[in-house]
Design an enzyme around this catalytic site. Structure first.
Site, mmCIF file in Angstrom:
data_model
loop_
_atom_site.group_PDB
_atom_site.id
_atom_site.type_symbol
_atom_site.label_atom_id
_atom_site.label_comp_id
_atom_site.label_asym_id
_atom_site.label_seq_id
_atom_site.Cartn_x
_atom_site.Cartn_y
_atom_site.Cartn_z
ATOM 1 C CE1 TYR A 77 17.503 -18.088 -17.508
ATOM 2 C CE2 TYR A 77 16.025 -18.116 -19.416
ATOM 3 C CZ TYR A 77 16.556 -17.370 -18.683
ATOM 4 O OH TYR A 77 16.576 -16.140 -18.605
ATOM 5 C CG PHE A 129 0.867 -0.002 -1.515
ATOM 6 C CD1 PHE A 129 0.532 0.057 -0.015
ATOM 7 C CD2 PHE A 129 2.118 -0.548 -2.159
ATOM 8 C CE1 PHE A 129 1.482 -0.594 0.759
ATOM 9 C CE2 PHE A 129 2.882 -1.303 -1.140
ATOM 10 C CZ PHE A 129 2.615 -1.271 0.139
ATOM 11 C CB THR A 130 4.458 3.101 -0.555
ATOM 12 O OG1 THR A 130 4.461 1.679 -0.219
ATOM 13 C CG2 THR A 130 3.960 3.653 0.896
ATOM 14 C CG ASP A 220 -2.488 -4.266 -5.121
ATOM 15 O OD1 ASP A 220 -2.337 -5.500 -4.635
ATOM 16 O OD2 ASP A 220 -1.867 -3.395 -4.879
ATOM 17 C CE LYS A 263 2.301 -7.644 0.746
ATOM 18 N NZ LYS A 263 3.472 -7.267 -0.012
ATOM 19 N NE ARG A 387 3.113 1.980 5.578
ATOM 20 C CZ ARG A 387 3.746 1.444 4.419
ATOM 21 N NH1 ARG A 387 3.263 0.459 4.012
ATOM 22 N NH2 ARG A 387 4.761 1.797 4.077
ATOM 23 C CG PHE A 454 8.021 4.140 4.031
ATOM 24 C CD1 PHE A 454 7.590 4.313 2.762
ATOM 25 C CD2 PHE A 454 8.224 2.494 4.203
ATOM 26 C CE1 PHE A 454 7.380 3.498 1.817
ATOM 27 C CE2 PHE A 454 7.755 1.677 3.187
ATOM 28 C CZ PHE A 454 7.414 2.218 1.931
HETATM 29 N N1 F0G Z 1 0.477 -3.893 -3.262
HETATM 30 C C1 F0G Z 1 -0.050 -3.698 -2.070
HETATM 31 C C2 F0G Z 1 -1.479 -3.470 -1.558
HETATM 32 C C3 F0G Z 1 0.908 -4.148 -1.122
HETATM 33 O O1 F0G Z 1 0.517 -4.226 0.320
HETATM 34 C C4 F0G Z 1 2.109 -4.283 -1.590
HETATM 35 C C5 F0G Z 1 3.164 -4.704 -0.687
HETATM 36 C C6 F0G Z 1 2.533 -4.249 -2.904
HETATM 37 C C7 F0G Z 1 1.545 -4.005 -3.707
HETATM 38 C C8 F0G Z 1 4.052 -4.564 -3.198
HETATM 39 O O2 F0G Z 1 4.306 -5.851 -3.238
HETATM 40 O O3 F0G Z 1 5.962 -6.042 -1.714
HETATM 41 O O4 F0G Z 1 5.709 -7.790 -3.086
HETATM 42 O O5 F0G Z 1 6.747 -5.635 -4.019
HETATM 43 N N2 F0G Z 1 3.112 -4.317 0.723
HETATM 44 C C9 F0G Z 1 4.172 -4.618 1.730
HETATM 45 C C10 F0G Z 1 3.634 -4.357 3.092
HETATM 46 C C11 F0G Z 1 5.449 -4.185 1.488
HETATM 47 O O6 F0G Z 1 4.137 -4.467 4.175
HETATM 48 O O7 F0G Z 1 2.404 -3.685 3.162
HETATM 49 P P1 F0G Z 1 5.714 -6.389 -2.887
#
Ligand code: F0G
Length: 462
Positions: A77, A129-130, A220, A263, A387, A454
């Site tokens: 843990y 970013f979303t 980021d 990624k 997108r 989305f």
């Molecule tokens: N920042 C960027 C630039 C991203 O592309 C993503 C995720 C995140 C933050 C969030 O990270 O998914 O680990 O919580 N992008 C994925 C995509 C989902 O398909 O582009 P996460």
């Protein structure tokens, strides 16, 4: 005599030792599957997908070394040995002083946003970013886009479309007041712009502005190695530096970072917060216990942290990243030669189709990119992602759709997963959809979730 072979090819610096068998489907099966999925590729079952280009997130093939690292999971843990390996890797390859694991990138974004943003704050960044923007909004802040205009133009071939317009940023700081800007949210290899890099020159200018107004830069760094490769290839003064050196220089110009290790870092799950300021680190370490888990696991298993530690080292290797981006460019070039409208230059993690130009007869309100992604799936079982207007969501104040300039379909290439022949199949399929484009009609949205629509929205054919 030893001969250094000139490296013309992007060919992979690895070979395949295990395969996953795929189901081949008929067009009729795919038509049924996408209808059942509400014409949303996120709602397809992966068993119905042939080549999965939905995302490069968590879809990498891990190396044999990473898999053996998984067997060395110390599932304690607290104080897992794997945490210390992971911490060492972040310090060694990225140079940040303090690191806290999180279950994935958005876990890190949640904590950074809660910690730094006060209601009414403005967070400037190089395109939204979303998940990042949503966490900023949930914390009471508002995102302000300060990316250069070129980034919103798919045809513009400027090599660093991830750059910030410094004048726009300074005007924003002066008008808002530096006290209302908790940090600059700066992404490397800007996802929504098409995986476009920011230059080191621009990062240095940003550092100067940040110091002048005493504002932090939060990086980021989800695709930092891909960005570093573009700097090595395209920015003067960097051709002799390794990707690893460039990655470290990028990080050194920022004060902290959020990372989705799913990624660049070649793992299926994981992320982290990295910081240089001890007080902030302490605060984040407190918060992580509430939302993710103790600060030595942050929602991850020990084995996951081991895989990240090894993946980080592999991700900054020059041969790896040349093959990674080489493969994406290979697909991009096939499409460009076939006359398909794509975002140029080709970015780091995928090829982005310009749906506005692909389907010029469709208004944005009938979701051209969503439609195109569904059509490509029906044609060949290749799964891509919208997108465009669906991803852009609604304006928080007016409730209207946001109408982004970029209406794109992302063909995201998982790392170390597909072959050159797969790239050829993808290009053939898109060419065949392009040939029949005039008969394609749009979609109407019949179900709309409140957040990040989305992912779960449903559509019907018009
Ligand atoms: N920042 C960027 C630039 C991203 O592309 C993503 C995720 C995140 C933050 C969030 O990270 O998914 O680990 O919580 N992008 C994925 C995509 C989902 O398909 O582009 P996460």
């Amino acid at each position: 005599m030893k001969r250094d072979r000139v490296k013309h090819s992007w060919a992979e610096p690895y070979k395949i030792k295990m395969v996953e068998l795929l189901k081949m489907t008929t067009q009729e099966e795919r038509e049924n599957a996408i209808k059942e999925a509400g014409y949303n590729t996120f709602l397809l079952r992966s068993k119905d997908v042939y080549i999965d280009l939905l995302t490069d997130s968590g879809t990498s093939a891990m190396s044999d070394k990473q898999w053996s690292g998984m067997m060395l999971g110390d599932e304690a843990y607290a104080g897992s040995e794997n945490f210390y390996h992971f911490e060492e890797a972040v310090k060694e390859y990225y140079g940040y002083k303090y690191v806290i694991p999180t279950h994935q990138g958005r876990g890190a974004e949640n904590i950074i946003s809660r910690m730094l943003i006060k209601p009414g704050d403005i967070i400037p960044g190089n395109m939204y970013f979303t998940t990042t923007r949503l966490h900023q909004e949930l914390a009471g802040g508002k995102f302000a886009d300060v990316i250069i205009d070129e980034a919103h133009d798919p045809e513009n071939e400027f090599p660093f479309k991830g750059n910030v317009n410094i004048q726009k940023l300074e005007n924003l700081i002066k008008n808002t007041g530096a006290g209302r800007i908790p940090y600059l949210a700066i992404a490397t290899a800007v996802n929504m712009a098409g995986g476009q890099p920011i230059s080191m020159e621009n990062l240095k200018e940003l550092r100067y502005v940040a110091d002048k107004y005493n504002i932090r830069i939060i990086h980021d760094m989800t695709r930092v190695a891909e960005n570093a490769f573009f700097i090595q290839q395209k920015e003067s003064g960097y051709s002799d530096k390794s990707v690893s050196e460039i990655v470290k220089e990028i990080c050194s110009l920022t004060d902290g970072a959020t990372m989705s290790a799913k990624k660049d870092a070649l793992v299926n799950i994981g992320g982290f917060i990295a910081l240089n300021d001890y007080d902030l680190y302490e605060e984040a370490r407190n918060l992580v216990v509430v939302y993710e888990g103790l600060h030595t696991y942050g929602g991850l298993a020990g084995r996951d942290m081991e895989a990240i530690a090894l993946g980080i080292a592999e991700s900054v290797n020059d041969d790896h990243i040349r093959a990674r981006i080489g493969q994406v460019e290979f697909l991009g070039d096939l499409l460009i030669h076939a006359g398909i409208p794509v975002v140029k230059p080709i970015g780091g993690h995928g090829v982005f189709l310009n749906a506005k130009k692909f389907l010029p007869h469709l208004e944005q309100t009938v979701f051209p990119a969503q439609t195109l992604a569904a059509e490509i799936y029906i044609d060949s079982g290749v799964r891509s992602m919208e997108r465009g207007i669906v991803s852009a969501g609604r304006n928080k104040e007016t409730g209207e759709h946001n109408f982004p300039n970029l209406e794109l379909v992302r063909l995201t290439i998982p790392r170390r997963v597909y072959t050159q022949a797969h790239m050829e199949v993808i290009a053939e399929s898109i060419e065949s959809v392009y040939a029949g484009r005039e008969s394609i009609k749009g979609l109407k949205m019949v179900y709309e979730p409140k957040y990040l629509r989305f992912f779960q929205a449903r559509f019907e054919k018009l």
